[in-house]
Design a protein around this motif. Sequence first.
Motif, PDB file in Angstrom:
ATOM      1  N   THR A 133     -21.813 -47.676  86.453  1.00 37.86           N
ATOM      2  CA  THR A 133     -20.826 -46.902  87.198  1.00 37.86           C
ATOM      3  C   THR A 133     -21.096 -46.976  88.698  1.00 37.86           C
ATOM      4  O   THR A 133     -20.162 -47.081  89.514  1.00 37.86           O
ATOM      5  CB  THR A 133     -20.822 -45.437  86.728  1.00 37.86           C
ATOM      6  OG1 THR A 133     -20.731 -45.385  85.292  1.00 37.86           O
ATOM      7  CG2 THR A 133     -19.642 -44.680  87.312  1.00 37.86           C
ATOM      8  N   ILE A 134     -22.367 -46.930  89.083  1.00 36.28           N
ATOM      9  CA  ILE A 134     -22.720 -47.052  90.496  1.00 36.28           C
ATOM     10  C   ILE A 134     -22.289 -48.411  91.035  1.00 36.28           C
ATOM     11  O   ILE A 134     -21.694 -48.521  92.115  1.00 36.28           O
ATOM     12  CB  ILE A 134     -24.239 -46.837  90.686  1.00 36.28           C
ATOM     13  CG1 ILE A 134     -24.590 -45.361  90.478  1.00 36.28           C
ATOM     14  CG2 ILE A 134     -24.681 -47.313  92.073  1.00 36.28           C
ATOM     15  CD1 ILE A 134     -26.075 -45.092  90.379  1.00 36.28           C
ATOM     16  N   ARG A 135     -22.570 -49.474  90.294  1.00 36.26           N
ATOM     17  CA  ARG A 135     -22.221 -50.814  90.764  1.00 36.26           C
ATOM     18  C   ARG A 135     -20.703 -50.986  90.853  1.00 36.26           C
ATOM     19  O   ARG A 135     -20.203 -51.728  91.695  1.00 36.26           O
ATOM     20  CB  ARG A 135     -22.837 -51.861  89.835  1.00 36.26           C
ATOM     21  CG  ARG A 135     -24.350 -51.946  89.947  1.00 36.26           C
ATOM     22  CD  ARG A 135     -24.895 -53.203  89.278  1.00 36.26           C
ATOM     23  NE  ARG A 135     -26.326 -53.335  89.484  1.00 36.26           N
ATOM     24  CZ  ARG A 135     -27.255 -53.020  88.594  1.00 36.26           C
ATOM     25  NH1 ARG A 135     -26.889 -52.567  87.407  1.00 36.26           N
ATOM     26  NH2 ARG A 135     -28.535 -53.170  88.862  1.00 36.26           N
ATOM     27  N   THR A 136     -19.967 -50.325  89.964  1.00 41.89           N
ATOM     28  CA  THR A 136     -18.509 -50.405  90.016  1.00 41.89           C
ATOM     29  C   THR A 136     -17.959 -49.697  91.252  1.00 41.89           C
ATOM     30  O   THR A 136     -17.080 -50.218  91.944  1.00 41.89           O
ATOM     31  CB  THR A 136     -17.895 -49.775  88.751  1.00 41.89           C
ATOM     32  OG1 THR A 136     -18.282 -50.536  87.609  1.00 41.89           O
ATOM     33  CG2 THR A 136     -16.381 -49.721  88.832  1.00 41.89           C
ATOM     34  N   CYS A 137     -18.499 -48.507  91.533  1.00 40.83           N
ATOM     35  CA  CYS A 137     -17.947 -47.684  92.613  1.00 40.83           C
ATOM     36  C   CYS A 137     -18.607 -47.923  93.955  1.00 40.83           C
ATOM     37  O   CYS A 137     -17.991 -47.668  95.007  1.00 40.83           O
ATOM     38  CB  CYS A 137     -18.082 -46.206  92.235  1.00 40.83           C
ATOM     39  SG  CYS A 137     -17.160 -45.740  90.743  1.00 40.83           S
ATOM     40  N   PHE A 138     -19.852 -48.420  93.945  1.00 39.88           N
ATOM     41  CA  PHE A 138     -20.585 -48.692  95.180  1.00 39.88           C
ATOM     42  C   PHE A 138     -21.206 -50.083  95.070  1.00 39.88           C
ATOM     43  O   PHE A 138     -22.425 -50.225  94.925  1.00 39.88           O
ATOM     44  CB  PHE A 138     -21.672 -47.641  95.404  1.00 39.88           C
ATOM     45  CG  PHE A 138     -21.161 -46.222  95.411  1.00 39.88           C
ATOM     46  CD1 PHE A 138     -20.601 -45.668  96.552  1.00 39.88           C
ATOM     47  CD2 PHE A 138     -21.247 -45.432  94.266  1.00 39.88           C
ATOM     48  CE1 PHE A 138     -20.135 -44.361  96.560  1.00 39.88           C
ATOM     49  CE2 PHE A 138     -20.789 -44.125  94.265  1.00 39.88           C
ATOM     50  CZ  PHE A 138     -20.219 -43.590  95.408  1.00 39.88           C
ATOM     51  N   PRO A 139     -20.387 -51.125  95.118  1.00 39.09           N
ATOM     52  CA  PRO A 139     -20.892 -52.478  94.848  1.00 39.09           C
ATOM     53  C   PRO A 139     -21.937 -52.971  95.836  1.00 39.09           C
ATOM     54  O   PRO A 139     -22.676 -53.910  95.530  1.00 39.09           O
ATOM     55  CB  PRO A 139     -19.620 -53.338  94.904  1.00 39.09           C
ATOM     56  CG  PRO A 139     -18.625 -52.538  95.655  1.00 39.09           C
ATOM     57  CD  PRO A 139     -18.936 -51.112  95.376  1.00 39.09           C
ATOM     58  N   ASP A 140     -22.033 -52.358  97.009  1.00 37.68           N
ATOM     59  CA  ASP A 140     -23.022 -52.787  97.994  1.00 37.68           C
ATOM     60  C   ASP A 140     -24.353 -52.073  97.854  1.00 37.68           C
ATOM     61  O   ASP A 140     -25.317 -52.384  98.569  1.00 37.68           O
ATOM     62  CB  ASP A 140     -22.489 -52.553  99.407  1.00 37.68           C
ATOM     63  CG  ASP A 140     -22.139 -51.091  99.664  1.00 37.68           C
ATOM     64  OD1 ASP A 140     -21.756 -50.396  98.693  1.00 37.68           O
ATOM     65  OD2 ASP A 140     -22.221 -50.638 100.818  1.00 37.68           O
ATOM     66  N   ALA A 141     -24.422 -51.099  96.934  1.00 39.70           N
ATOM     67  CA  ALA A 141     -25.628 -50.275  96.810  1.00 39.70           C
ATOM     68  C   ALA A 141     -26.563 -50.811  95.734  1.00 39.70           C
ATOM     69  O   ALA A 141     -26.128 -51.434  94.762  1.00 39.70           O
ATOM     70  CB  ALA A 141     -25.250 -48.825  96.502  1.00 39.70           C
ATOM     71  N   VAL A 142     -27.847 -50.531  95.909  1.00 36.19           N
ATOM     72  CA  VAL A 142     -28.877 -50.931  94.953  1.00 36.19           C
ATOM     73  C   VAL A 142     -29.321 -49.693  94.177  1.00 36.19           C
ATOM     74  O   VAL A 142     -29.904 -48.776  94.763  1.00 36.19           O
ATOM     75  CB  VAL A 142     -30.090 -51.548  95.667  1.00 36.19           C
ATOM     76  CG1 VAL A 142     -31.143 -51.982  94.647  1.00 36.19           C
ATOM     77  CG2 VAL A 142     -29.668 -52.714  96.547  1.00 36.19           C
ATOM     78  N   PRO A 143     -29.037 -49.608  92.875  1.00 36.61           N
ATOM     79  CA  PRO A 143     -29.484 -48.445  92.109  1.00 36.61           C
ATOM     80  C   PRO A 143     -30.996 -48.476  91.903  1.00 36.61           C
ATOM     81  O   PRO A 143     -31.551 -49.491  91.470  1.00 36.61           O
ATOM     82  CB  PRO A 143     -28.749 -48.589  90.767  1.00 36.61           C
ATOM     83  CG  PRO A 143     -27.699 -49.638  90.985  1.00 36.61           C
ATOM     84  CD  PRO A 143     -28.233 -50.531  92.062  1.00 36.61           C
ATOM     85  N   VAL A 144     -31.670 -47.380  92.251  1.00 39.15           N
ATOM     86  CA  VAL A 144     -33.117 -47.287  92.073  1.00 39.15           C
ATOM     87  C   VAL A 144     -33.475 -45.894  91.570  1.00 39.15           C
ATOM     88  O   VAL A 144     -32.847 -44.907  91.945  1.00 39.15           O
ATOM     89  CB  VAL A 144     -33.877 -47.580  93.389  1.00 39.15           C
ATOM     90  CG1 VAL A 144     -33.651 -49.008  93.849  1.00 39.15           C
ATOM     91  CG2 VAL A 144     -33.494 -46.603  94.487  1.00 39.15           C
ATOM     92  N   PRO A 145     -34.484 -45.803  90.715  1.00 44.44           N
ATOM     93  CA  PRO A 145     -34.954 -44.482  90.279  1.00 44.44           C
ATOM     94  C   PRO A 145     -35.926 -43.901  91.299  1.00 44.44           C
ATOM     95  O   PRO A 145     -36.559 -44.635  92.066  1.00 44.44           O
ATOM     96  CB  PRO A 145     -35.667 -44.799  88.966  1.00 44.44           C
ATOM     97  CG  PRO A 145     -36.229 -46.171  89.179  1.00 44.44           C
ATOM     98  CD  PRO A 145     -35.223 -46.895  90.053  1.00 44.44           C
ATOM     99  N   TYR A 146     -36.038 -42.591  91.316  1.00 40.90           N
ATOM    100  CA  TYR A 146     -37.054 -41.969  92.167  1.00 40.90           C
ATOM    101  C   TYR A 146     -37.373 -40.579  91.640  1.00 40.90           C
ATOM    102  O   TYR A 146     -36.674 -40.042  90.770  1.00 40.90           O
ATOM    103  CB  TYR A 146     -36.608 -41.928  93.620  1.00 40.90           C
ATOM    104  CG  TYR A 146     -35.759 -40.739  94.041  1.00 40.90           C
ATOM    105  CD1 TYR A 146     -36.165 -39.886  95.049  1.00 40.90           C
ATOM    106  CD2 TYR A 146     -34.531 -40.473  93.429  1.00 40.90           C
ATOM    107  CE1 TYR A 146     -35.389 -38.806  95.457  1.00 40.90           C
ATOM    108  CE2 TYR A 146     -33.746 -39.413  93.823  1.00 40.90           C
ATOM    109  CZ  TYR A 146     -34.181 -38.575  94.842  1.00 40.90           C
ATOM    110  OH  TYR A 146     -33.409 -37.507  95.230  1.00 40.90           O
ATOM    111  N   ILE A 147     -38.454 -40.012  92.150  1.00 45.09           N
ATOM    112  CA  ILE A 147     -38.852 -38.651  91.802  1.00 45.09           C
ATOM    113  C   ILE A 147     -38.390 -37.733  92.918  1.00 45.09           C
ATOM    114  O   ILE A 147     -38.780 -37.903  94.083  1.00 45.09           O
ATOM    115  CB  ILE A 147     -40.368 -38.539  91.606  1.00 45.09           C
ATOM    116  CG1 ILE A 147     -40.805 -39.386  90.411  1.00 45.09           C
ATOM    117  CG2 ILE A 147     -40.773 -37.079  91.389  1.00 45.09           C
ATOM    118  CD1 ILE A 147     -42.299 -39.479  90.236  1.00 45.09           C
ATOM    119  N   MET A 148     -37.581 -36.761  92.600  1.00 38.19           N
ATOM    120  CA  MET A 148     -37.058 -35.848  93.603  1.00 38.19           C
ATOM    121  C   MET A 148     -38.163 -34.979  94.167  1.00 38.19           C
ATOM    122  O   MET A 148     -39.019 -34.478  93.437  1.00 38.19           O
ATOM    123  CB  MET A 148     -35.962 -34.965  93.003  1.00 38.19           C
ATOM    124  CG  MET A 148     -34.608 -35.614  92.980  1.00 38.19           C
ATOM    125  SD  MET A 148     -33.318 -34.387  92.735  1.00 38.19           S
ATOM    126  CE  MET A 148     -33.501 -33.374  94.215  1.00 38.19           C
TER     127      MET A 148
END
Length: 466
Positions: free
Chosen positions: A393-408
Amino acid sequence: MLSSPTALSAAALGRAAAPKLARLLTYRTVSSRVPEEMEPDQFEAFIAALPELFPLVSAALQLERVNGFGLLYRWPGTASPEASPEAAAGDPADGRGPAVLMAHYDVVPVEDPSRWDYPPFAGTVTETSIEGRGALDDKGALAAVLEAAEQLLAEGFAPAGDIYFSFGNNEETAGDTAAAAAALLAERGIRPWLVLDEGGAVASGAFPFVSAPLAVVGVSEKGILDVELAVEDAGGHASTPNRMGATARLARAVVRLDRRPFPASLPDVSVEMVQRLSGSAPLPLRLVLGNAAHLRGALTRVFGLLGGEPNAMTRTTVAVTQLRGSKGSNVLATRATANANIRVAVGETVASTVSRLRSIIRDPQVSLRVVEGNEPSPVSATDNAQFALLEDTIRTCFPDAVPVPYIMLGGTDARRFTSICDAVYRFAPFRMSAADRASIHADNERLGIETFGEGIAFYKALMGAL
């Protein structure tokens, strides 16, 4: 696969829905631990406005009040039994269970309205933005969820499995509404397949030397712990002070905590984050970041030297936020106290943290009392179907962004749901610059109109895929 929304369509989505969010920003739903500082009528007015702003949602979804002002919506899925909210939701044919989308509508106080470009509770819509307290944290997400559902209903869409919206009213004071909502679902035998709350964002300038925006998805969050440090003393007149009185002894303890930070390490989630963003880094750095697992020690030291957020990612942090001593300017304190606000790293516990505090302070005359605390959240997986859905969903809506996990580093209501769901994530689908992020809990909080539209498109795509 859903097609990516264009900038124009995102702007149009945001522009059409901007008056709805603006209206919600006019309600002073300020959280406070002091009941007398609350305005219950403002919370009631906020809730009363929702059916007017989102009539299809009001007609099609079942709404329950939770813990007074909390809101729990249920959107029955086509594969779930049509029953009352008390009935346990059935699993859809594809094996997915219910999903929970979360937000909160309480906000922090405004310190000085005169420092704002626009009145903080006016809900001003400009050519490019929606201005007001709560626009980013977190009424923007709430409005985007409801607007996405409103549009899907208008298009005749019905989800396969149940979708719940859990909207809290006391997140800013670490209140109990989210816990009550989770307990209510647990009592009904409902174990969500996916929970998504605020947290990360599509952040620009979030990592040195990486130009691409990072869609940071929180897979866990640090524990939050408040510890009171206290020293008792005989006190007396300030003209005849004794060495190492209550305030001096307390000050020494505070300095020791400041000079001896907790040990640093780079958790597995942070290693995965670095490796995922390596492809967007310049070539020399790409090789280093891509080998983060083998260079963990060196990267840990670098993160520590960078300070701020990078340093906080590597360790339990201690910040002394409040100091109290004598009530008189010429009176020695008989009791001096300090509050240490601590963010407990994944891998540590409240008990181990307090034990380390004692070893750092090295003074039995300084007592430690846990005022309030919770353990770090369990780490949700990044190799499951739920995270894959968020990535897609992120890649569909924000194709220029790199999805990464993190600890809040901060806390959210999502931690209250980890007892009933193994896949709890924290991501607000809004682009945020460093300045945007800095405006949260500060002056001139605003949400860009096109950014708002992108968030609506994200929730619409996500719910459409559930």
